[in-house]
Design a protein around this motif. Sequence first.
Motif, PDB file in Angstrom:
ATOM      1  N   ALA A   5       9.056   6.272   6.501  1.00  0.00           N
ATOM      2  CA  ALA A   5       7.780   6.333   5.781  1.00  0.00           C
ATOM      3  C   ALA A   5       7.830   5.377   4.596  1.00  0.00           C
ATOM      4  N   ALA A   6       6.855   4.458   4.523  1.00  0.00           N
ATOM      5  CA  ALA A   6       6.879   3.401   3.514  1.00  0.00           C
ATOM      6  C   ALA A   6       6.926   3.946   2.089  1.00  0.00           C
ATOM      7  N   LEU A   7       6.137   4.988   1.797  1.00  0.00           N
ATOM      8  CA  LEU A   7       6.088   5.525   0.442  1.00  0.00           C
ATOM      9  C   LEU A   7       7.428   6.128   0.036  1.00  0.00           C
ATOM     10  N   TRP A   8       8.050   6.883   0.952  1.00  0.00           N
ATOM     11  CA  TRP A   8       9.352   7.480   0.645  1.00  0.00           C
ATOM     12  C   TRP A   8      10.434   6.412   0.539  1.00  0.00           C
ATOM     13  N   ASP A   9      10.332   5.390   1.374  1.00  0.00           N
ATOM     14  CA  ASP A   9      11.290   4.290   1.287  1.00  0.00           C
ATOM     15  C   ASP A   9      11.212   3.631  -0.087  1.00  0.00           C
ATOM     16  N   ALA A  10       9.990   3.394  -0.573  1.00  0.00           N
ATOM     17  CA  ALA A  10       9.815   2.787  -1.894  1.00  0.00           C
ATOM     18  C   ALA A  10      10.394   3.685  -2.984  1.00  0.00           C
ATOM     19  N   LEU A  11      10.179   4.995  -2.871  1.00  0.00           N
ATOM     20  CA  LEU A  11      10.706   5.931  -3.863  1.00  0.00           C
ATOM     21  C   LEU A  11      12.226   5.895  -3.898  1.00  0.00           C
ATOM     22  N   ASP A  54      13.972   4.865   4.578  1.00  0.00           N
ATOM     23  CA  ASP A  54      13.169   5.902   5.219  1.00  0.00           C
ATOM     24  C   ASP A  54      12.099   5.236   6.057  1.00  0.00           C
ATOM     25  N   ALA A  98       3.343  -3.565   2.979  1.00  0.00           N
ATOM     26  CA  ALA A  98       3.027  -2.805   1.768  1.00  0.00           C
ATOM     27  C   ALA A  98       2.967  -3.731   0.562  1.00  0.00           C
ATOM     28  N   TRP A  99       2.012  -3.480  -0.325  1.00  0.00           N
ATOM     29  CA  TRP A  99       1.826  -4.357  -1.489  1.00  0.00           C
ATOM     30  C   TRP A  99       3.014  -4.326  -2.431  1.00  0.00           C
ATOM     31  N   TRP A 100       3.786  -3.248  -2.385  1.00  0.00           N
ATOM     32  CA  TRP A 100       4.910  -3.132  -3.326  1.00  0.00           C
ATOM     33  C   TRP A 100       6.198  -3.766  -2.790  1.00  0.00           C
ATOM     34  N   SER A 135      15.949  -0.597   4.828  1.00  0.00           N
ATOM     35  CA  SER A 135      15.002   0.494   4.638  1.00  0.00           C
ATOM     36  C   SER A 135      15.759   1.810   4.550  1.00  0.00           C
TER      37      SER A 135
END
Length: 264
Positions: free
Chosen positions: A53-59, A51, A139-141, A49
């Motif tokens: 935060a899941a969204l920032w990690d994905a980014l 980050d 997370a779905w992604w 990982s």
Amino acid sequence: MNRVRLRWELGIVLAVTLGQSALYSVLTLVRRLTISVPLGQQQTALNPSRDDAALWDALYQILSVFFDLALVALVVYLLWEPGSNALRRIGLDFTRFGGDAGRGILLILVIGVPGLGLYAVGRTLGATVAVQASPLDAAWWAVPLLVLSALRAGLLEEVIMLGYLFDRLRRLGWGWWPIIIASATLRAAYHAYQGFGPIIGNFVMGIVFGWCYKRWGRVMPLVIAHTLIDVIAFVGYPLAAALWPGIFGPVPAPSGTPTPTPSP
């Protein structure tokens, strides 16, 4: 192309791609062997990982994949010549996709299954680091990102190690088997941070893949095989960790354990 310029180009490409990973990986293995914690009690993560935060990690994960694929685009650009399609020349196209897919699946059986067994033996003997392939979350992604990471690894390694390296070393006058052995050695080196089992497994994989590329003249089957092997490893890791925690599960991180920059 002038040989001196070709050598400089080859050195620069390796310095910013897999040659850099190989150096860090070998140094990480040396560092692991100098600490008091046995190699078998150490661990590493392939898709850590970036980050909390899941969204920032994905980014960040997407950007990491993008910039690695930019390196693939760079070597394809360097292979491009007037009147010659570089992608077609190295066999990275969809003109024979059915045959390429069949060969790729066959290679999974030849390389993937024995490789898994070698990893298990290495873990049992304490000669291989516990590799945490994919910390899946809710997370779905998560799964699409792991598939994208597997595709990244397949393209980055096979296009550079086979399509590019073979072309440049042949132009420098190298024979086929010295090229295959050199490529396999480099492949083993940038997996050295995982321990001795993966070094042996990836060297053998490099020999087989190099021989197949020489015989078929196409990098696509190797990209397909590599991508599918990594998809199985990344997505199937949580199940394997649950079923065989002593072999595939994470181990407590001992103090003083080096944390390497993961290689492809």
